[in-house]
Design a protein around this motif. Structure first.
Motif, PDB file in Angstrom:
ATOM      1  N   ARG A   1     -15.152 -24.180  15.681  1.00 17.92           N
ATOM      2  CA  ARG A   1     -13.971 -25.209  15.209  1.00 17.92           C
ATOM      3  C   ARG A   1     -14.110 -26.462  15.907  1.00 17.92           C
ATOM      4  N   GLU A   2     -14.359 -26.775  17.006  1.00 14.56           N
ATOM      5  CA  GLU A   2     -14.745 -27.929  17.840  1.00 14.56           C
ATOM      6  C   GLU A   2     -16.023 -28.461  17.420  1.00 14.56           C
TER       7      GLU A   2
ATOM      8  N   GLU B   1     -15.109 -30.274  14.478  1.00 15.68           N
ATOM      9  CA  GLU B   1     -14.144 -31.517  14.617  1.00 15.68           C
ATOM     10  C   GLU B   1     -15.119 -32.485  14.954  1.00 15.68           C
TER      11      GLU B   1
ATOM     12  N   LYS C   1     -15.909 -36.257  13.254  1.00 13.76           N
ATOM     13  CA  LYS C   1     -15.620 -37.661  13.924  1.00 13.76           C
ATOM     14  C   LYS C   1     -16.987 -38.447  13.780  1.00 13.76           C
TER      15      LYS C   1
END
Length: 395
Positions: free
Chosen positions: A37-38, A41, A45
């Motif tokens: 998930r990181e 993200e 970004k």
């Protein structure tokens, strides 16, 4: 090893593997999902901050970076920097060769060329048995040295009147403590200081290395900040001594288990014998109380053979009136008819051989029935020409 024991051991190992899989899944899967998930993200970004970069181009770039990291590239350095760090310098290559023959195989550095992979096959086939022989010799010497040192300590304990059983336990504990101090705790603090790891990370690397698991997430000397060429060769010599120590510990444990197994078998044999004796005693007592059981059906007996016929005894001569009457019982038959050669010589001469062959002894005449000396003798039968005459017997 028996088939039942082997199957039971296999079942225990499979159960151990399944339990370990469940525990690792419960501990590591949430962390993996969080990292994924990181990463998503961060990717979103980056795309928002750089709208000129497409999603496909970014995916190809990430894949190339992952392949470069797997090939030994360091993301902290680039082509414009003047760093001389290489994953294949002499010290790193020596350490890599050591991980091959020790079967650790960290995996942080892998071979990318076909020639290197082909050479690695033959290198491992020769090097692994060679290292095994070296490890056995070093383990023997190391274990002997440690036991010799512990022997002096045992002598001190015995002088202090310590019981021998307690001395054996203390010597085993000292053997383990000294080995752990030399090959586990001391390297842990060294790696904490040199590599900048935490104590948990350092001891994790030590245990994973000395058990030849070698995940490769932590490797001594793999950091670009480590510029000493002799650091990784020294780490390999520590691995050699640590593996030798663990090999001697495993050998000692195996010998101890063998002794325990033999004692257990001996004790079980004694208990089995006692149980059998007790069962026989109880059965005998119950049988005596209840009464004798029905006898087994008689076996078909063979008819007894008739005894060999004995030659007829000569008629006893009438007793002389002068002979005294005695009521003594007759003496038992003798083993041979030649005990009294002066009586019935003619009959003995003809039948002694036959009687000795048939095993039938002539009974001795009663003492009171012997004829007097003045009674004339019965003439004996004439003998063959080749047989000598008996002395005192007329022809």
């Amino acid at each position: 090893m028996r088939s039942t024991t082997l199957l039971a051991l296999l079942a225990v190992v499979l159960l151990y593997l399944v339990s370990g899989a469940l525990v690792f899944q419960a501990l590591e899967q949430p962390h993996e999902q969080q990292a994924q998930r990181e990463l998503g993200e961060v990717r979103e970004k980056f795309l928002r901050a750089h709208p000129c970069v497409s999603d496909q181009d970014l995916g190809l770039f990430i894949k190339e970076v992952a392949d470069a990291l797997g090939g030994g590239a360091n993301p902290d350095t680039n082509s414009t920097s003047n760093s001389n760090h290489s994953a294949w310098d002499l010290g790193s290559a020596f350490f890599f060769s050591g991980t091959i023959i020790t079967t650790i195989g960290y995996g942080n550095a892998a071979l990318r060329t076909d020639a290197g992979r082909l050479f690695c096959i033959f290198y491992a086939l020769v090097g692994i048995p060679l290292f095994g022989i070296l490890l056995a010799g070093v383990g023997d010497r190391l274990g002997s040295s440690l036991r010799r040192g512990i022997g002096h300590i045992e002598a001190i304990f015995l002088k202090w009147q310590v019981p021998p059983e307690l001395v054996r336990i203390l010597s085993a504990v000292l053997f383990l403590l000294i080995g752990c101090l030399l090959f586990v705790l001391t390297p842990t603090f060294v790696f904490c200081y040199v590599e900048g790891w935490s104590k948990l990370e350092a001891i994790y690397f030590v245990v994973v290395t000395l058990t030849t698991v070698g995940f490769g997430d932590y490797v001594a000397g793999a950091s670009p900040n480590q510029n000493s060429a002799a650091y990784q060769p020294l780490v390999w010599f520590w691995i050699l001594l640590g593996l030798a120590y663990f090999a001697s510990v495993l050998t000692t444990i195996g010998n101890w288990l063998r002794v325990v197994s033999r004692r257990t078998r001996a004790e079980m044999g004694g208990l089995t014998a006692q149980a059998a004796s007790w069962t026989g005693t109880v059965t005998a007592r119950v049988t005596q109380r209840v009464g004798p059981t029905a006898p087994p059906p008689p076996e078909k007996e063979r008819p007894p053979l008739p005894p060999p016929p004995c030659p007829a005894q000569p008629a006893s001569r009438p007793l002389s009136p002068a002979a005294p009457e005695k009521t003594e019982p007759p003496s038992p038959p003798t083993a041979s008819a030649l005990d009294y050669p002066s009586e019935n010589l003619a009959f003995i001469d003809e039948s002694s051989d036959t009687q000795s062959e048939r095993g039938c002894a002539l009974p001795r005449a009663p003492r009171g029935s012997r004829r007097p000396l003045n009674t004339p003798r019965k003439p004996a039968r004439p003998r063959g020409p080749g047989r000598p005459r008996d002395k005192g017997v007329p022809a």
